[in-house]
Scaffold this motif. Structure first.
Motif, PDB file in Angstrom:
ATOM      1  N   VAL A  98       4.442   5.337 -15.580  1.00 17.56           N
ATOM      2  CA  VAL A  98       4.211   6.526 -16.402  1.00 17.56           C
ATOM      3  C   VAL A  98       5.149   7.670 -16.032  1.00 17.56           C
ATOM      4  CG1 VAL A  98       1.821   5.898 -16.779  1.00 17.56           C
ATOM      5  CG2 VAL A  98       2.394   7.421 -14.882  1.00 17.56           C
ATOM      6  N   GLY A  99       5.791   7.581 -14.862  1.00 17.69           N
ATOM      7  CA  GLY A  99       6.756   8.594 -14.475  1.00 17.69           C
ATOM      8  C   GLY A  99       6.131   9.865 -13.933  1.00 17.69           C
ATOM      9  N   GLU A 100       6.690  11.013 -14.305  1.00 18.52           N
ATOM     10  CA  GLU A 100       6.290  12.305 -13.754  1.00 18.52           C
ATOM     11  C   GLU A 100       4.982  12.799 -14.387  1.00 18.52           C
ATOM     12  OE1 GLU A 100       8.019  13.708 -11.367  1.00 18.52           O
ATOM     13  OE2 GLU A 100       9.676  12.280 -11.389  1.00 18.52           O
ATOM     14  N   VAL A 101       4.002  13.113 -13.531  1.00 17.86           N
ATOM     15  CA  VAL A 101       2.711  13.623 -13.997  1.00 17.86           C
ATOM     16  C   VAL A 101       2.343  14.827 -13.138  1.00 17.86           C
ATOM     17  CG1 VAL A 101       0.294  13.103 -14.445  1.00 17.86           C
ATOM     18  CG2 VAL A 101       2.009  11.291 -14.655  1.00 17.86           C
ATOM     19  N   GLU A 102       1.968  15.931 -13.748  1.00 16.98           N
ATOM     20  CA  GLU A 102       1.583  17.129 -12.997  1.00 16.98           C
ATOM     21  C   GLU A 102       0.115  17.034 -12.595  1.00 16.98           C
ATOM     22  OE1 GLU A 102       1.924  22.011 -13.205  1.00 16.98           O
ATOM     23  OE2 GLU A 102       2.090  20.825 -15.051  1.00 16.98           O
ATOM     24  N   LEU A 103      -0.117  17.036 -11.278  1.00 13.92           N
ATOM     25  CA  LEU A 103      -1.482  16.897 -10.766  1.00 13.92           C
ATOM     26  C   LEU A 103      -1.913  18.072  -9.886  1.00 13.92           C
ATOM     27  CD1 LEU A 103      -1.584  13.101  -9.813  1.00 13.92           C
ATOM     28  CD2 LEU A 103      -2.306  14.199 -11.939  1.00 13.92           C
ATOM     29  N   ALA A 130      -7.564  14.267 -12.170  1.00 11.74           N
ATOM     30  CA  ALA A 130      -6.309  13.521 -12.051  1.00 11.74           C
ATOM     31  C   ALA A 130      -6.490  12.083 -12.512  1.00 11.74           C
ATOM     32  CB  ALA A 130      -5.818  13.561 -10.605  1.00 11.74           C
ATOM     33  N   GLU A 131      -7.620  11.482 -12.190  1.00  9.90           N
ATOM     34  CA  GLU A 131      -7.873  10.107 -12.630  1.00  9.90           C
ATOM     35  C   GLU A 131      -7.933  10.024 -14.146  1.00  9.90           C
ATOM     36  OE1 GLU A 131     -10.406   8.543  -8.713  1.00  9.90           O
ATOM     37  OE2 GLU A 131     -11.444   9.282 -10.504  1.00  9.90           O
ATOM     38  N   GLU A 132      -8.561  10.995 -14.778  1.00 11.61           N
ATOM     39  CA  GLU A 132      -8.639  10.989 -16.244  1.00 11.61           C
ATOM     40  C   GLU A 132      -7.256  11.149 -16.876  1.00 11.61           C
ATOM     41  OE1 GLU A 132     -11.463  14.013 -17.296  1.00 11.61           O
ATOM     42  OE2 GLU A 132     -13.122  12.565 -17.306  1.00 11.61           O
ATOM     43  N   ILE A 133      -6.435  12.020 -16.283  1.00 13.33           N
ATOM     44  CA  ILE A 133      -5.088  12.212 -16.812  1.00 13.33           C
ATOM     45  C   ILE A 133      -4.279  10.921 -16.736  1.00 13.33           C
ATOM     46  CG2 ILE A 133      -2.875  13.373 -16.359  1.00 13.33           C
ATOM     47  CD1 ILE A 133      -4.503  15.823 -15.477  1.00 13.33           C
ATOM     48  N   LEU A 134      -4.343  10.257 -15.582  1.00 13.33           N
ATOM     49  CA  LEU A 134      -3.562   9.035 -15.400  1.00 13.33           C
ATOM     50  C   LEU A 134      -4.130   7.872 -16.216  1.00 13.33           C
ATOM     51  CD1 LEU A 134      -2.716   9.270 -11.608  1.00 13.33           C
ATOM     52  CD2 LEU A 134      -1.132   9.393 -13.517  1.00 13.33           C
ATOM     53  N   GLN A 135      -5.442   7.855 -16.410  1.00 15.14           N
ATOM     54  CA  GLN A 135      -6.013   6.806 -17.251  1.00 15.14           C
ATOM     55  C   GLN A 135      -5.460   6.882 -18.664  1.00 15.14           C
ATOM     56  OE1 GLN A 135     -10.355   6.164 -15.061  1.00 15.14           O
ATOM     57  NE2 GLN A 135     -10.298   6.695 -17.213  1.00 15.14           N
ATOM     58  N   LYS A 136      -5.316   8.084 -19.185  1.00 12.39           N
ATOM     59  CA  LYS A 136      -4.749   8.247 -20.531  1.00 12.39           C
ATOM     60  C   LYS A 136      -3.288   7.784 -20.557  1.00 12.39           C
ATOM     61  CE  LYS A 136      -7.746  12.111 -21.830  1.00 12.39           C
ATOM     62  NZ  LYS A 136      -7.797  13.563 -22.178  1.00 12.39           N
ATOM     63  N   LYS A 189       0.859  -1.174   0.000  1.00 14.47           N
ATOM     64  CA  LYS A 189       0.000   0.000   0.000  1.00 14.47           C
ATOM     65  C   LYS A 189       0.907   1.240   0.000  1.00 14.47           C
ATOM     66  CE  LYS A 189      -3.751  -2.462   0.343  1.00 14.47           C
ATOM     67  NZ  LYS A 189      -4.698  -2.581  -0.778  1.00 14.47           N
ATOM     68  N   LEU A 190       0.987   1.904  -1.123  1.00  8.79           N
ATOM     69  CA  LEU A 190       1.910   3.017  -1.286  1.00  8.79           C
ATOM     70  C   LEU A 190       1.170   4.351  -1.288  1.00  8.79           C
ATOM     71  CD1 LEU A 190       4.199   1.533  -4.085  1.00  8.79           C
ATOM     72  CD2 LEU A 190       4.545   1.461  -1.620  1.00  8.79           C
ATOM     73  N   LYS A 191       1.911   5.401  -0.946  1.00  4.76           N
ATOM     74  CA  LYS A 191       1.376   6.759  -1.028  1.00  4.76           C
ATOM     75  C   LYS A 191       2.312   7.594  -1.891  1.00  4.76           C
ATOM     76  CE  LYS A 191       3.487   8.110   3.392  1.00  4.76           C
ATOM     77  NZ  LYS A 191       3.206   8.645   4.744  1.00  4.76           N
ATOM     78  N   TYR A 192       1.718   8.550  -2.599  1.00  2.71           N
ATOM     79  CA  TYR A 192       2.470   9.328  -3.578  1.00  2.71           C
ATOM     80  C   TYR A 192       2.373  10.804  -3.219  1.00  2.71           C
ATOM     81  CZ  TYR A 192       2.189   4.882  -5.987  1.00  2.71           C
ATOM     82  OH  TYR A 192       2.277   3.544  -6.299  1.00  2.71           O
ATOM     83  N   LEU A 193       3.538  11.445  -3.096  1.00  4.90           N
ATOM     84  CA  LEU A 193       3.621  12.833  -2.670  1.00  4.90           C
ATOM     85  C   LEU A 193       3.518  13.777  -3.858  1.00  4.90           C
ATOM     86  CD1 LEU A 193       4.319  15.053  -0.540  1.00  4.90           C
ATOM     87  CD2 LEU A 193       6.727  14.610  -1.096  1.00  4.90           C
ATOM     88  N   VAL A 194       2.707  14.835  -3.683  1.00  6.40           N
ATOM     89  CA  VAL A 194       2.678  15.926  -4.654  1.00  6.40           C
ATOM     90  C   VAL A 194       3.822  16.862  -4.289  1.00  6.40           C
ATOM     91  CG1 VAL A 194       1.316  17.751  -5.713  1.00  6.40           C
ATOM     92  CG2 VAL A 194       0.186  15.688  -4.867  1.00  6.40           C
ATOM     93  N   ARG A 195       4.877  16.877  -5.096  1.00  8.62           N
ATOM     94  CA  ARG A 195       6.084  17.627  -4.766  1.00  8.62           C
ATOM     95  C   ARG A 195       5.889  19.135  -4.953  1.00  8.62           C
ATOM     96  NH1 ARG A 195       8.538  13.926  -8.551  1.00  8.62           N
ATOM     97  NH2 ARG A 195       8.975  15.800  -9.774  1.00  8.62           N
ATOM     98  N   ASN A 196       6.907  19.873  -4.586  1.00  7.87           N
ATOM     99  CA  ASN A 196       6.831  21.337  -4.664  1.00  7.87           C
ATOM    100  C   ASN A 196       6.649  21.847  -6.085  1.00  7.87           C
ATOM    101  OD1 ASN A 196       7.115  21.652  -1.902  1.00  7.87           O
ATOM    102  ND2 ASN A 196       9.332  21.834  -1.982  1.00  7.87           N
ATOM    103  N   ASP A 197       7.043  21.052  -7.074  1.00  9.17           N
ATOM    104  CA  ASP A 197       6.844  21.469  -8.466  1.00  9.17           C
ATOM    105  C   ASP A 197       5.482  21.061  -9.007  1.00  9.17           C
ATOM    106  OD1 ASP A 197       7.173  18.752  -8.630  1.00  9.17           O
ATOM    107  OD2 ASP A 197       8.938  18.798  -9.935  1.00  9.17           O
ATOM    108  N   GLY A 198       4.656  20.434  -8.143  1.00 11.88           N
ATOM    109  CA  GLY A 198       3.306  20.057  -8.553  1.00 11.88           C
ATOM    110  C   GLY A 198       3.210  18.702  -9.225  1.00 11.88           C
ATOM    111  N   PHE A 199       4.340  17.996  -9.354  1.00 11.12           N
ATOM    112  CA  PHE A 199       4.350  16.709 -10.043  1.00 11.12           C
ATOM    113  C   PHE A 199       4.310  15.549  -9.057  1.00 11.12           C
ATOM    114  CE2 PHE A 199       5.608  19.430 -13.437  1.00 11.12           C
ATOM    115  CZ  PHE A 199       5.322  18.755 -14.619  1.00 11.12           C
TER     116      PHE A 199
END
Length: 249
Positions: free
Chosen positions: A102-107, A115-121, A86-96
Motif C-alpha cells: 500500500v506504500g506511504e500511509v500517515e499514521l 490505524a488498523e481501520e485505515i490500513l484495512q481499507k 518479523k518486520l518492524k515499521y518506523l513512523v518517520r518524521n513526516d508521520g508516515f
C-alpha cells in the motif's frame, strides 16, 4: 599528638565517604510532590507518535487464520510461518509509515484501532475481507536505582507503577520504598509505597518514556571502605609504622 592526627584523619575519611554517598544519589530535588491520579488519568488508547516502531500483520477472510476454529490451517502453515520475516515499521518524521503493497500511509496521531481501520481499507484493494493487526514495539519505561538499570516494555496499555516495579524485580532490602521518584516529561513526583495511602495515591498508570528511580539505601562508610580498600591499607600500614617509630623513641 598522634591521637589527634588519627582523629583528624578518620574524620576526613568519613566526610569523604559522605561526599561519595551524595554523588551516587540521582534526581535530587526539594520540590517533589505526590502525584495527583485525577490529573494524570491517561487515555487507555495510546497515540502513535513519530519515532515509534510498529508491527504489522495482514490477514484475509477477516482473520480466520488467527483463530482457525476447525484446526484446518494449523498443519499446512507451520513452515510458512517460520519462514515469514518479523518486520518492524518506523513512523518517520513526516508521520508516515511505508507499508508493504500500500506504500506511504500517515499514521501519526492515530490510535492503534484507528490505524488498523485505515490500513484495512488500503488492503481491501488487494484482499477481500482483510484483517489488520498493529502493535507497538518500543513503548517502554526506564527503571533506575536499587534495581539497577532496566528497560521495561509496556506491553499492556494500562500498566501501573507497581507492575513496572514488579517486572524490574521488585524493591529489595537496598531500595527505599518510601522514596520512589517518577520523571515524566518536565514533571517529577515522589511516591511512598510503604503505606496503603501512598499506594492508593501513587500507583499511577505509566506512560512511555517515564523514568522510575528507586532511591537505594546507601551505607556511606562501608562503601567508601570497599571502593578505597587499597588506599586505606597503605594508610594503615603507614600509621602502624609511625606508631612503631614513636614508641622506639
Amino acid at each position: 599528638m598522634l591521637n589527634n592526627w588519627l582523629k583528624i584523619t578518620v574524620l576526613a575519611l568519613f566526610l569523604s565517604a559522605c561526599s561519595s554517598y551524595k554523588q551516587n544519589i540521582l534526581f535530587k530535588s526539594d520540590q517533589l510532590t505526590a502525584p495527583d491520579p485525577k490529573k494524570l488519568e491517561l487515555n487507555s488508547n495510546r497515540i502513535i507518535e513519530i519515532g515509534d516502531y510498529l508491527t504489522l500483520e495482514v490477514f484475509t477472510k477477516n482473520g480466520e487464520k488467527i483463530i482457525d476454529p476447525d484446526f484446518q490451517l494449523a498443519n499446512t502453515n507451520i513452515n510458512s510461518e517460520r519462514l515469514r520475516p518479523k518486520l518492524k515499521y518506523l513512523v518517520r518524521n513526516d508521520g508516515f509509515v511505508k507499508a508493504p503493497m500500500v506504500g506511504e500511509v500517515e499514521l501519526q496521531g492515530k490510535t492503534l484501532h484507528e490505524a488498523e481501520e485505515i490500513l484495512q481499507k488500503e488492503y481491501e484493494k488487494f484482499y477481500k475481507n482483510s484483517f489488520v493487526n498493529i502493535n507497538f514495539l518500543n513503548k517502554r519505561v526506564i527503571v533506575l536505582g536499587s534495581a539497577g538499570g532496566q528497560v521495561i516494555p509496556l506491553e499492556n496499555e494500562n500498566t501501573t507503577l507497581v507492575e513496572v516495579i514488579a517486572l524490574s524485580g521488585g524493591i529489595d532490602n537496598y531500595g527505599k520504598g518510601h522514596n520512589i521518584r517518577i520523571l515524566r516529561d518536565n514533571a517529577a513526583f515522589v511516591v511512598d509505597l510503604t503505606t496503603i495511602e501512598g499506594y492508593q495515591s501513587g500507583n499511577i498508570m505509566m506512560e512511555p518514556g517515564d523514568v522510575v528511580y528507586i532511591e537505594p539505601v546507601r551505607r556511606p562508610f562501608s562503601e567508601f571502605i570497599r571502593e578505597n580498600g587499597q588506599v586505606i591499607s597503605i594508610f594503615t600500614s603507614l600509621v602502624s609504622l609511625v606508631a612503631v617509630l614513636i614508641s622506639v623513641r
